[in-house]
Write a protein that holds these residues in place. Structure first.
Motif, PDB file in Angstrom:
ATOM      1  N   GLY A  31      -3.151 -99.366 -68.993  1.00  0.00           N
ATOM      2  CA  GLY A  31      -4.383 -99.879 -69.568  1.00  0.00           C
ATOM      3  C   GLY A  31      -4.830-101.215 -69.011  1.00  0.00           C
ATOM      4  N   LEU A 170      -9.557 -99.934 -74.847  1.00  0.00           N
ATOM      5  CA  LEU A 170      -9.490-100.406 -76.234  1.00  0.00           C
ATOM      6  C   LEU A 170      -9.650 -99.256 -77.220  1.00  0.00           C
ATOM      7  N   TRP A 173      -5.942 -97.531 -77.012  1.00  0.00           N
ATOM      8  CA  TRP A 173      -4.922 -98.510 -76.669  1.00  0.00           C
ATOM      9  C   TRP A 173      -3.507 -97.949 -76.797  1.00  0.00           C
TER      10      TRP A 173
END
Length: 225
Positions: A31, A170, A173
């Protein structure tokens, strides 16, 4: 100079990576901005690398579920991506673990985003907003053509790409980052020849530092294509 022994040992255990020219990316968390951007830059160039006899492997921090989503989002082939739950190989290669703070990984990450313990980060963030006539165009949109022309990176263009990536991460996540322990860990790039010698290497100094030439992050490959 021969490639680091831990890296060669990993390649010997990986199908298709035991010989020939090999490009190995030690990515950060799945990520992470750096992992996303690097994969997005490299994915369309992989046929050229294969044609030049260069086999590619990316090793990121994460798990299988994150890898599947990462590849769908970036277009990077799942067959060329391995994931490790912990950055064991990163550490064996001496890659930068990021800024260490008493409060754990999150304060360190925030400080690195502000440029502390992460040289070049703020300048790279600014480049995403101001544009760069030496960098390639990233988005085919009338809005950007109207605002700045075409054929180069226009103002806010790269920032828009990064915003898309941030929104994706996000919103998912826990999939991309199953553990927060290693969010400051940085990566590296290694290009190795058939005799296990290093043709090129780069060790990330900080966030948004996955290449020595961020405006053209794959330019180090030009002599080999």
């Amino acid at each position: 100079m021969q490639a680091p022994a831990p890296l060669l040992q990993r390649l010997q255990a990986t199908a298709g990576m035991q010989g020939g020219r090999r490009l190995v990316l030690l990515l950060t968390q799945l990520g992470d901005f750096d992992s996303m951007e690097y994969a997005q830059a490299l994915a369309p160039e992989l046929p050229k690398l294969e044609a030049a006899g260069i086999h590619t492997l990316a090793i990121a921090i994460g798990d299988a579920a994150g890898a599947e989503r990462f590849c769908r989002h970036t277009g990077f082939p799942r067959t060329a991506l391995e994931v490790d739950a912990e950055p064991t190989l990163h550490r064996e290669l001496g890659l930068y673990e990021g800024l260490k703070t008493p409060g754990g990984p999150w304060p360190g990450l925030l400080l690195m985003c502000a440029g502390i313990g992460s040289p070049g980060t703020l300048a790279e963030v600014l480049r995403g907003y101001t544009g760069d006539r030496k960098a390639p165009q990233r988005i085919d949109s009338p809005l950007f053509r109207f605002a700045g022309g075409e054929g180069f990176q226009r103002p806010f263009e790269l920032a828009s790409v990064r915003l898309r990536n941030m929104t994706e991460v996000l919103g998912n996540w826990g999939t991309y980052v199953p553990r927060n322990d290693f969010i400051t860990q940085r990566g590296g790039t290694f290009l190795i020849d058939a005799d296990d010698n290093l043709l090129y290497s780069h060790r990330d100094p900080g966030i948004l530092g996955f290449s020595a030439t961020m405006n053209r992050p794959l330019s180090f490959l030009d002599p080999f294509l």
